[in-house]
Write a protein that holds these residues in place. Sequence first.
Motif, PDB file in Angstrom:
ATOM      1  N   MET A 121      64.136 -24.424 -14.331  1.00 36.52           N
ATOM      2  CA  MET A 121      64.524 -23.674 -15.518  1.00 36.52           C
ATOM      3  C   MET A 121      64.201 -22.191 -15.283  1.00 36.52           C
ATOM      4  SD  MET A 121      65.317 -24.479 -19.113  1.00 36.52           S
ATOM      5  CE  MET A 121      64.973 -26.199 -19.009  1.00 36.52           C
ATOM      6  N   ALA A 122      65.116 -21.346 -15.683  1.00 34.52           N
ATOM      7  CA  ALA A 122      64.969 -19.895 -15.468  1.00 34.52           C
ATOM      8  C   ALA A 122      64.318 -19.231 -16.679  1.00 34.52           C
ATOM      9  CB  ALA A 122      66.340 -19.272 -15.224  1.00 34.52           C
ATOM     10  N   MET A 123      63.550 -18.175 -16.391  1.00 29.98           N
ATOM     11  CA  MET A 123      62.960 -17.372 -17.461  1.00 29.98           C
ATOM     12  C   MET A 123      63.778 -16.091 -17.588  1.00 29.98           C
ATOM     13  SD  MET A 123      60.571 -17.097 -19.759  1.00 29.98           S
ATOM     14  CE  MET A 123      59.274 -18.234 -19.225  1.00 29.98           C
ATOM     15  N   HIS A 124      64.367 -15.915 -18.747  1.00 29.25           N
ATOM     16  CA  HIS A 124      65.161 -14.718 -19.011  1.00 29.25           C
ATOM     17  C   HIS A 124      64.322 -13.751 -19.844  1.00 29.25           C
ATOM     18  CE1 HIS A 124      68.843 -16.516 -17.478  1.00 29.25           C
ATOM     19  NE2 HIS A 124      68.392 -17.624 -18.032  1.00 29.25           N
ATOM     20  N   PHE A 125      64.445 -12.475 -19.509  1.00 31.40           N
ATOM     21  CA  PHE A 125      63.739 -11.427 -20.230  1.00 31.40           C
ATOM     22  C   PHE A 125      64.766 -10.482 -20.833  1.00 31.40           C
ATOM     23  CE2 PHE A 125      62.024  -7.116 -20.394  1.00 31.40           C
ATOM     24  CZ  PHE A 125      60.931  -7.333 -21.225  1.00 31.40           C
ATOM     25  N   PHE A 126      64.581 -10.163 -22.113  1.00 34.26           N
ATOM     26  CA  PHE A 126      65.456  -9.240 -22.824  1.00 34.26           C
ATOM     27  C   PHE A 126      64.603  -8.238 -23.596  1.00 34.26           C
ATOM     28  CE2 PHE A 126      67.428 -13.447 -22.811  1.00 34.26           C
ATOM     29  CZ  PHE A 126      68.642 -13.194 -22.210  1.00 34.26           C
ATOM     30  N   THR A 127      65.119  -7.023 -23.725  1.00 34.90           N
ATOM     31  CA  THR A 127      64.535  -6.048 -24.640  1.00 34.90           C
ATOM     32  C   THR A 127      65.660  -5.585 -25.557  1.00 34.90           C
ATOM     33  OG1 THR A 127      62.957  -5.295 -22.981  1.00 34.90           O
ATOM     34  CG2 THR A 127      63.317  -3.859 -24.875  1.00 34.90           C
ATOM     35  N   PHE A 128      65.422  -5.733 -26.858  1.00 34.02           N
ATOM     36  CA  PHE A 128      66.392  -5.327 -27.868  1.00 34.02           C
ATOM     37  C   PHE A 128      65.822  -4.204 -28.723  1.00 34.02           C
ATOM     38  CE2 PHE A 128      67.361  -9.811 -27.118  1.00 34.02           C
ATOM     39  CZ  PHE A 128      68.732  -9.778 -26.943  1.00 34.02           C
ATOM     40  N   LEU A 129      66.668  -3.270 -29.087  1.00 35.29           N
ATOM     41  CA  LEU A 129      66.340  -2.273 -30.093  1.00 35.29           C
ATOM     42  C   LEU A 129      66.656  -2.913 -31.437  1.00 35.29           C
ATOM     43  CD1 LEU A 129      65.549   0.601 -30.945  1.00 35.29           C
ATOM     44  CD2 LEU A 129      67.954   1.230 -30.650  1.00 35.29           C
ATOM     45  N   SER A 130      65.666  -2.924 -32.339  1.00 35.62           N
ATOM     46  CA  SER A 130      65.817  -3.619 -33.620  1.00 35.62           C
ATOM     47  C   SER A 130      65.287  -2.783 -34.772  1.00 35.62           C
ATOM     48  CB  SER A 130      65.052  -4.947 -33.589  1.00 35.62           C
ATOM     49  OG  SER A 130      65.564  -5.794 -32.592  1.00 35.62           O
ATOM     50  N   GLN A 131      65.755  -3.136 -35.975  1.00 36.58           N
ATOM     51  CA  GLN A 131      65.268  -2.509 -37.200  1.00 36.58           C
ATOM     52  C   GLN A 131      64.982  -3.605 -38.216  1.00 36.58           C
ATOM     53  OE1 GLN A 131      68.067   0.278 -38.778  1.00 36.58           O
ATOM     54  NE2 GLN A 131      68.079   1.544 -36.946  1.00 36.58           N
ATOM     55  N   PRO A 132      63.939  -3.427 -39.027  1.00 33.56           N
ATOM     56  CA  PRO A 132      63.687  -4.429 -40.063  1.00 33.56           C
ATOM     57  C   PRO A 132      64.743  -4.320 -41.163  1.00 33.56           C
ATOM     58  CG  PRO A 132      62.162  -2.610 -40.309  1.00 33.56           C
ATOM     59  CD  PRO A 132      62.954  -2.351 -39.054  1.00 33.56           C
ATOM     60  N   THR A 133      65.193  -5.449 -41.650  1.00 35.90           N
ATOM     61  CA  THR A 133      66.088  -5.461 -42.802  1.00 35.90           C
ATOM     62  C   THR A 133      65.218  -5.452 -44.061  1.00 35.90           C
ATOM     63  OG1 THR A 133      66.162  -7.871 -43.021  1.00 35.90           O
ATOM     64  CG2 THR A 133      67.757  -6.844 -41.487  1.00 35.90           C
ATOM     65  N   PRO A 134      65.800  -5.205 -45.219  1.00 36.18           N
ATOM     66  CA  PRO A 134      65.003  -5.246 -46.457  1.00 36.18           C
ATOM     67  C   PRO A 134      64.309  -6.596 -46.675  1.00 36.18           C
ATOM     68  CG  PRO A 134      67.069  -4.121 -46.862  1.00 36.18           C
ATOM     69  CD  PRO A 134      67.151  -4.705 -45.462  1.00 36.18           C
ATOM     70  N   SER A 143      60.581  -7.359 -27.061  1.00 37.92           N
ATOM     71  CA  SER A 143      60.579  -7.985 -25.731  1.00 37.92           C
ATOM     72  C   SER A 143      60.635  -9.488 -25.923  1.00 37.92           C
ATOM     73  CB  SER A 143      59.319  -7.601 -24.963  1.00 37.92           C
ATOM     74  OG  SER A 143      59.247  -6.209 -24.794  1.00 37.92           O
ATOM     75  N   CYS A 144      61.551 -10.145 -25.217  1.00 42.48           N
ATOM     76  CA  CYS A 144      61.766 -11.581 -25.390  1.00 42.48           C
ATOM     77  C   CYS A 144      61.743 -12.284 -24.036  1.00 42.48           C
ATOM     78  CB  CYS A 144      63.124 -11.852 -26.024  1.00 42.48           C
ATOM     79  SG  CYS A 144      63.476 -10.903 -27.512  1.00 42.48           S
ATOM     80  N   TRP A 145      60.945 -13.326 -23.954  1.00 48.29           N
ATOM     81  CA  TRP A 145      60.936 -14.200 -22.787  1.00 48.29           C
ATOM     82  C   TRP A 145      61.453 -15.544 -23.264  1.00 48.29           C
ATOM     83  CZ3 TRP A 145      57.375 -10.492 -23.735  1.00 48.29           C
ATOM     84  CH2 TRP A 145      57.024  -9.630 -22.689  1.00 48.29           C
ATOM     85  N   ILE A 146      62.576 -15.993 -22.702  1.00 50.34           N
ATOM     86  CA  ILE A 146      63.221 -17.225 -23.146  1.00 50.34           C
ATOM     87  C   ILE A 146      63.474 -18.108 -21.921  1.00 50.34           C
ATOM     88  CG2 ILE A 146      65.200 -18.250 -24.337  1.00 50.34           C
ATOM     89  CD1 ILE A 146      63.640 -16.397 -26.195  1.00 50.34           C
ATOM     90  N   LEU A 147      62.957 -19.325 -21.974  1.00 50.24           N
ATOM     91  CA  LEU A 147      63.117 -20.295 -20.888  1.00 50.24           C
ATOM     92  C   LEU A 147      64.395 -21.095 -21.136  1.00 50.24           C
ATOM     93  CD1 LEU A 147      61.530 -21.187 -18.374  1.00 50.24           C
ATOM     94  CD2 LEU A 147      60.380 -22.879 -19.808  1.00 50.24           C
ATOM     95  N   ASN A 148      65.385 -20.896 -20.278  1.00 52.24           N
ATOM     96  CA  ASN A 148      66.675 -21.566 -20.437  1.00 52.24           C
ATOM     97  C   ASN A 148      67.481 -21.329 -19.163  1.00 52.24           C
ATOM     98  OD1 ASN A 148      69.456 -22.163 -21.246  1.00 52.24           O
ATOM     99  ND2 ASN A 148      68.698 -22.109 -23.354  1.00 52.24           N
ATOM    100  N   ASP A 149      68.203 -22.332 -18.714  1.00 50.03           N
ATOM    101  CA  ASP A 149      69.021 -22.162 -17.504  1.00 50.03           C
ATOM    102  C   ASP A 149      70.258 -21.307 -17.747  1.00 50.03           C
ATOM    103  OD1 ASP A 149      67.489 -23.459 -15.582  1.00 50.03           O
ATOM    104  OD2 ASP A 149      68.272 -25.429 -16.123  1.00 50.03           O
ATOM    105  N   ASN A 150      70.694 -21.204 -18.991  1.00 49.74           N
ATOM    106  CA  ASN A 150      71.916 -20.479 -19.319  1.00 49.74           C
ATOM    107  C   ASN A 150      71.552 -19.131 -19.948  1.00 49.74           C
ATOM    108  OD1 ASN A 150      74.120 -19.609 -21.227  1.00 49.74           O
ATOM    109  ND2 ASN A 150      75.159 -21.302 -20.196  1.00 49.74           N
ATOM    110  N   ARG A 151      71.948 -18.043 -19.294  1.00 47.43           N
ATOM    111  CA  ARG A 151      71.614 -16.703 -19.771  1.00 47.43           C
ATOM    112  C   ARG A 151      72.174 -16.441 -21.154  1.00 47.43           C
ATOM    113  NH1 ARG A 151      73.159 -11.917 -20.982  1.00 47.43           N
ATOM    114  NH2 ARG A 151      72.096 -10.027 -20.348  1.00 47.43           N
ATOM    115  N   ASP A 152      73.427 -16.799 -21.399  1.00 48.30           N
ATOM    116  CA  ASP A 152      74.035 -16.536 -22.701  1.00 48.30           C
ATOM    117  C   ASP A 152      73.322 -17.298 -23.814  1.00 48.30           C
ATOM    118  OD1 ASP A 152      75.888 -14.820 -21.542  1.00 48.30           O
ATOM    119  OD2 ASP A 152      77.417 -16.384 -21.343  1.00 48.30           O
TER     120      ASP A 152
END
Length: 109
Positions: free
Chosen positions: A1-14, A28-37
């Motif tokens: 299983m692959a570990m994918h790393f993502f960084t997203f720019l985010s804002q809090p909603t009301p 910063s997100c670390w997600i264990l999944n074989d499929n990147r999408d």
Amino acid sequence: MAMHFFTFLSQPTPNAEEFAEFEGAYVSCWILNDNRDEAQARAIELIRDYGWSVDALEDSGTVSSEDYQEGDEDREFYEQALVEGEVLVFNTWPRGEDDEDDEEAEDEP
């Protein structure tokens, strides 16, 4: 299983508990999944579950333990994601911080 790393720019909603306190965050997100999408979709889903919007994908890739040195805080998050399957870290900045920077720039001659 692959570990994918993502960084997203985010804002809090009301709806977010942090709405009054924070202007935004790099998540910063670390997600264990074989499929990147699927991993990316799960990361976005988790961010939204916290009441934050996703403005932009800033960084992404597949990571392994070799990408982190001993004692690196990110290594702890990576290892936690190996056990739990997913980890999110919100690196926030306070509401109004950008406004103050803009005002200071306007005041300079």
